[in-house]
Scaffold this motif. Structure first.
Motif, PDB file in Angstrom:
ATOM      1  N   UNK A  11       0.806  -1.216   0.000  1.00 43.79           N
ATOM      2  CA  UNK A  11       0.000   0.000   0.000  1.00 43.79           C
ATOM      3  C   UNK A  11       0.837   1.262   0.000  1.00 43.79           C
ATOM      4  N   UNK A  12       2.065   1.181   0.479  1.00 45.50           N
ATOM      5  CA  UNK A  12       2.921   2.366   0.519  1.00 45.50           C
ATOM      6  C   UNK A  12       4.372   1.946   0.573  1.00 45.50           C
ATOM      7  N   UNK A  65       0.095  14.998   1.323  1.00 41.88           N
ATOM      8  CA  UNK A  65      -0.481  15.774   0.217  1.00 41.88           C
ATOM      9  C   UNK A  65      -0.691  14.835  -0.961  1.00 41.88           C
ATOM     10  N   UNK A  66      -1.883  14.857  -1.534  1.00 43.93           N
ATOM     11  CA  UNK A  66      -2.202  14.008  -2.678  1.00 43.93           C
ATOM     12  C   UNK A  66      -2.036  14.799  -3.963  1.00 43.93           C
ATOM     13  N   UNK A  67      -1.244  14.251  -4.877  1.00 42.54           N
ATOM     14  CA  UNK A  67      -0.955  14.908  -6.148  1.00 42.54           C
ATOM     15  C   UNK A  67      -2.071  14.641  -7.154  1.00 42.54           C
ATOM     16  N   UNK A  68      -2.020  15.334  -8.259  1.00 39.59           N
ATOM     17  CA  UNK A  68      -3.046  15.164  -9.286  1.00 39.59           C
ATOM     18  C   UNK A  68      -2.883  13.876 -10.070  1.00 39.59           C
ATOM     19  N   UNK A  69      -1.682  13.294 -10.044  1.00 45.41           N
ATOM     20  CA  UNK A  69      -1.436  12.070 -10.796  1.00 45.41           C
ATOM     21  C   UNK A  69      -0.297  11.298 -10.131  1.00 45.41           C
ATOM     22  N   UNK A  70      -0.238   9.981 -10.320  1.00 46.74           N
ATOM     23  CA  UNK A  70       0.865   9.199  -9.756  1.00 46.74           C
ATOM     24  C   UNK A  70       2.201   9.648 -10.345  1.00 46.74           C
ATOM     25  N   UNK A  71       3.248   9.604  -9.536  1.00 48.11           N
ATOM     26  CA  UNK A  71       4.565  10.023 -10.008  1.00 48.11           C
ATOM     27  C   UNK A  71       5.655   9.213  -9.321  1.00 48.11           C
ATOM     28  N   UNK A  72       6.794   9.105 -10.000  1.00 49.02           N
ATOM     29  CA  UNK A  72       8.014   8.593  -9.369  1.00 49.02           C
ATOM     30  C   UNK A  72       9.152   9.593  -9.591  1.00 49.02           C
ATOM     31  N   UNK A  73       8.765  10.847  -9.829  1.00 51.28           N
ATOM     32  CA  UNK A  73       9.723  11.910 -10.109  1.00 51.28           C
ATOM     33  C   UNK A  73      10.323  12.412  -8.798  1.00 51.28           C
ATOM     34  N   UNK A  74      11.656  12.343  -8.693  1.00 46.74           N
ATOM     35  CA  UNK A  74      12.322  12.745  -7.462  1.00 46.74           C
ATOM     36  C   UNK A  74      12.042  14.193  -7.120  1.00 46.74           C
ATOM     37  N   UNK A  95      10.748  -0.900  -7.198  1.00 48.86           N
ATOM     38  CA  UNK A  95       9.562  -1.758  -7.163  1.00 48.86           C
ATOM     39  C   UNK A  95       8.695  -1.592  -8.406  1.00 48.86           C
ATOM     40  N   UNK A  96       9.118  -0.690  -9.316  1.00 46.02           N
ATOM     41  CA  UNK A  96       8.338  -0.455 -10.523  1.00 46.02           C
ATOM     42  C   UNK A  96       7.001   0.203 -10.252  1.00 46.02           C
ATOM     43  N   UNK A  97       6.954   1.060  -9.220  1.00 46.74           N
ATOM     44  CA  UNK A  97       5.696   1.684  -8.829  1.00 46.74           C
ATOM     45  C   UNK A  97       5.785   3.201  -8.896  1.00 46.74           C
ATOM     46  N   UNK A  98       4.655   3.833  -8.816  1.00 46.18           N
ATOM     47  CA  UNK A  98       4.531   5.277  -8.662  1.00 46.18           C
ATOM     48  C   UNK A  98       3.452   5.513  -7.615  1.00 46.18           C
ATOM     49  N   UNK A  99       3.285   6.767  -7.173  1.00 47.10           N
ATOM     50  CA  UNK A  99       2.294   7.015  -6.142  1.00 47.10           C
ATOM     51  C   UNK A  99       1.755   8.427  -6.197  1.00 47.10           C
ATOM     52  N   UNK A 100       0.568   8.613  -5.619  1.00 44.35           N
ATOM     53  CA  UNK A 100      -0.096   9.916  -5.670  1.00 44.35           C
ATOM     54  C   UNK A 100       0.062  10.710  -4.387  1.00 44.35           C
ATOM     55  N   UNK A 101       0.262  10.039  -3.252  1.00 41.38           N
ATOM     56  CA  UNK A 101       0.253  10.728  -1.967  1.00 41.38           C
ATOM     57  C   UNK A 101       1.639  10.703  -1.340  1.00 41.38           C
ATOM     58  N   UNK A 136      12.775  11.335  11.320  1.00 41.53           N
ATOM     59  CA  UNK A 136      12.134  11.845  10.112  1.00 41.53           C
ATOM     60  C   UNK A 136      11.827  10.687   9.175  1.00 41.53           C
ATOM     61  N   UNK A 137      10.736  10.810   8.439  1.00 43.32           N
ATOM     62  CA  UNK A 137      10.402   9.805   7.449  1.00 43.32           C
ATOM     63  C   UNK A 137       9.720  10.429   6.250  1.00 43.32           C
ATOM     64  N   UNK A 138       9.913   9.809   5.094  1.00 44.53           N
ATOM     65  CA  UNK A 138       9.235  10.215   3.860  1.00 44.53           C
ATOM     66  C   UNK A 138       8.655   8.962   3.222  1.00 44.53           C
ATOM     67  N   UNK A 139       7.393   9.025   2.829  1.00 45.17           N
ATOM     68  CA  UNK A 139       6.757   7.889   2.188  1.00 45.17           C
ATOM     69  C   UNK A 139       5.886   8.316   1.022  1.00 45.17           C
ATOM     70  N   UNK A 140       5.541   7.331   0.187  1.00 43.75           N
ATOM     71  CA  UNK A 140       4.631   7.548  -0.933  1.00 43.75           C
ATOM     72  C   UNK A 140       3.548   6.480  -0.855  1.00 43.75           C
ATOM     73  N   UNK A 141       2.289   6.903  -0.869  1.00 43.91           N
ATOM     74  CA  UNK A 141       1.150   5.989  -0.804  1.00 43.91           C
ATOM     75  C   UNK A 141       0.286   6.175  -2.049  1.00 43.91           C
ATOM     76  N   UNK A 142      -0.815   5.436  -2.093  1.00 44.11           N
ATOM     77  CA  UNK A 142      -1.670   5.478  -3.278  1.00 44.11           C
ATOM     78  C   UNK A 142      -0.923   4.973  -4.488  1.00 44.11           C
ATOM     79  N   UNK A 143      -0.296   3.794  -4.338  1.00 42.60           N
ATOM     80  CA  UNK A 143       0.622   3.295  -5.359  1.00 42.60           C
ATOM     81  C   UNK A 143      -0.097   2.852  -6.626  1.00 42.60           C
TER      82      UNK A 143
END
Length: 459
Positions: free
Chosen positions: A232-233, A291-300, A268-274, A323-330
């Motif tokens: 999921x994330x 924060x949820x983006x308008x589209x999935x991304x894997x852009x650094x 993992x070959x994934x992208x995410x929106x949140x 500190x932590x950074x994550x991407x969800x909505x894969x």
């Protein structure tokens, strides 16, 4: 797999075979990820503070994790499981459920389990323990009973004999709070859960939890093995040895974590929106912002800029310990949205140059570049690993997984130009033999023979 991270380190480092090894965070706030069985006899266990582990077992080797190596070995093991059945549910790098009915079994399931353990040892040099049962709950408990290097078979009709004497915390869903509720009611074992009856458990814990717990105490678990459980994330986080107070350094760490997170995301070959930022402050209060983006991304640059923006909404003046950074909505794709990704429009002919993080203030980890367990190579002495460093010196033991005896130790200045970080050597060279999983009898704490195999008697 038995004491997986520690066992891999013992296989890779001949001088540690049969010795206590602890893998995890090494700083003042570090936590034990895995302890070898030689360390466990001193009371060291996973999730324990490393500082406490050092007091219990001061003579152990304390090493940083090498997740790349662990993943390589995990892939070998999972491939062997796939030869037994196509229906596999991984729980972690070193553990999985396997539905034997989905495979083409040749003979007794117990023989399949015995052969699987043998092939894992031949392919990796490491040992595995197997629980064979009619449900996931019982198989999981049986595999724990089988450790280390064993096999426990729970035959139909013997489920209660396995479950009854176990403490309530053995069952899934029984954490500290639930265990305390049960203790106050005089319920300490699985047998006492079954004897209490479903109505009493529902009264104590609520309908859903009480009903589920009563069924598990009776050995009932109808959950199927589910292959390809969806992640999921994806996230990364760091706990710092000392609180961060400088805002520029906090921003630098957020950039660094965003970079690591995106690397894992792309791997993992994934992208995410949140995008999610986690901040644990000096007083242990933990805040998350997303924060949820308008589209999935894997852009650094997108993940980094979003994480920075989220960080600005958090007060860190008192100090930051994690500190932590994550991407969800894969998702399995990326949809480029330049208007969402860039705050300003690009002028014709303008080149967009990614912003580089500012250099951080000098930190202890930058002065001491060498961490225990790191792989290194020396121009004269070859491959080895860092045993320790301090006072401007680094100590290296020069040995490789195929060695049968401990290698030689040498000490160098921390800035020795002939010494460099290196990629880990494989545990099993192509066409070669696995290193011994245990130490020779002449070494204290070791054993040259395989562990016991336990059947239905579970003796």
């Amino acid at each position: 797999m038995d004491a997986f991270f520690a066992a891999v380190e013992q296989a890779a480092k001949p001088s540690l075979r049969g010795k206590p090894v602890v893998v995890g965070g090494l700083g003042n706030r570090g936590v034990v990820a895995t302890a070898s069985y030689e360390a466990r006899v001193h009371g060291v266990h996973s999730a324990m503070a490393t500082a406490h582990a050092r007091r219990l077992c001061p003579n152990a080797a304390y090493l940083i994790p090498r997740f790349g190596v662990y993943r390589q070995i995990s892939e070998i093991v999972m491939a062997l499981l796939a030869e037994v059945s196509p229906l596999i549910e991984p729980l972690s790098l070193d553990e999985a459920f396997v539905d034997l009915e989905a495979g083409e079994l040749a003979g007794d399931p117990r023989a399949v389990a015995v052969g699987l353990r043998s092939r894992i040892r031949a392919a990796t040099g490491l040992t595995a323990s197997v629980g064979l049962a009619g449900s996931k709950l019982l198989a999981k408990i049986a595999s724990e009973q089988a450790k280390p290097d064993g096999l426990v078979v729970v035959r139909p009709g013997s489920e209660r004999a396995l479950l009854d004497p176990l403490p309530v915390r053995t069952l899934w869903g029984v954490g500290p709070a639930t265990a305390e509720h049960l203790r106050k009611a005089g319920i300490l074992t699985v047998a006492e859960i079954a004897q209490a009856g479903e109505a009493e458990l529902v009264r104590l814990l609520g309908k859903a939890h009480g009903t589920s717990l009563h069924a598990m105490a009776a050995g009932l678990d109808n959950r199927p093995v589910v292959a390809d459980r969806d992640v999921k994330s994806i996230s990364v986080e760091d706990t710092f040895d000392s609180d961060l107070h400088d805002r520029a350094h906090v921003r630098y760490e957020i950039d660094r974590l965003a970079d690591r997170c995106v690397q894992r995301l792309r791997g993992a070959g994934r992208s995410g929106r949140t995008v999610v930022v986690k901040v644990r402050r000096y007083d242990f209060s933990t805040l998350t912002r997303s924060e949820t983006l308008r589209a999935p991304t894997d852009d650094l640059s997108v993940v980094r800029e979003t994480a920075r923006r989220l960080l600005e909404a958090v007060d860190t003046t008192g100090g930051v310990r994690l500190l932590g950074v994550g991407v969800a909505g894969l998702a399995d794709f990326t949809q480029e949205d330049l208007f969402a990704q860039h705050a300003g429009a690009q002028e014709p002919g303008e080149e967009i140059v990614p912003e580089l993080p500012a250099a951080p203030p000098p930190q202890p980890e930058q002065v001491h570049r060498w961490l225990p367990g790191q792989d290194v190579v020396h121009e004269e002495f070859g491959a080895g690993w860092v045993q320790g460093s301090g006072v401007g010196r680094v100590t290296v033991r020069f040995e490789v997984p195929s060695d049968t005896a401990p290698g030689r130790v040498r000490t160098f200045p921390v800035d020795d130009p002939a010494l460099a970080h290196a990629e880990p050597l494989p545990l099993v060279p192509p066409g070669g033999q696995s290193p011994p999983a245990t130490s020779p009898k002449s070494w204290s704490g070791g054993s040259s023979g395989p562990g016991p195999e336990r059947g239905t008697s579970m003796s």
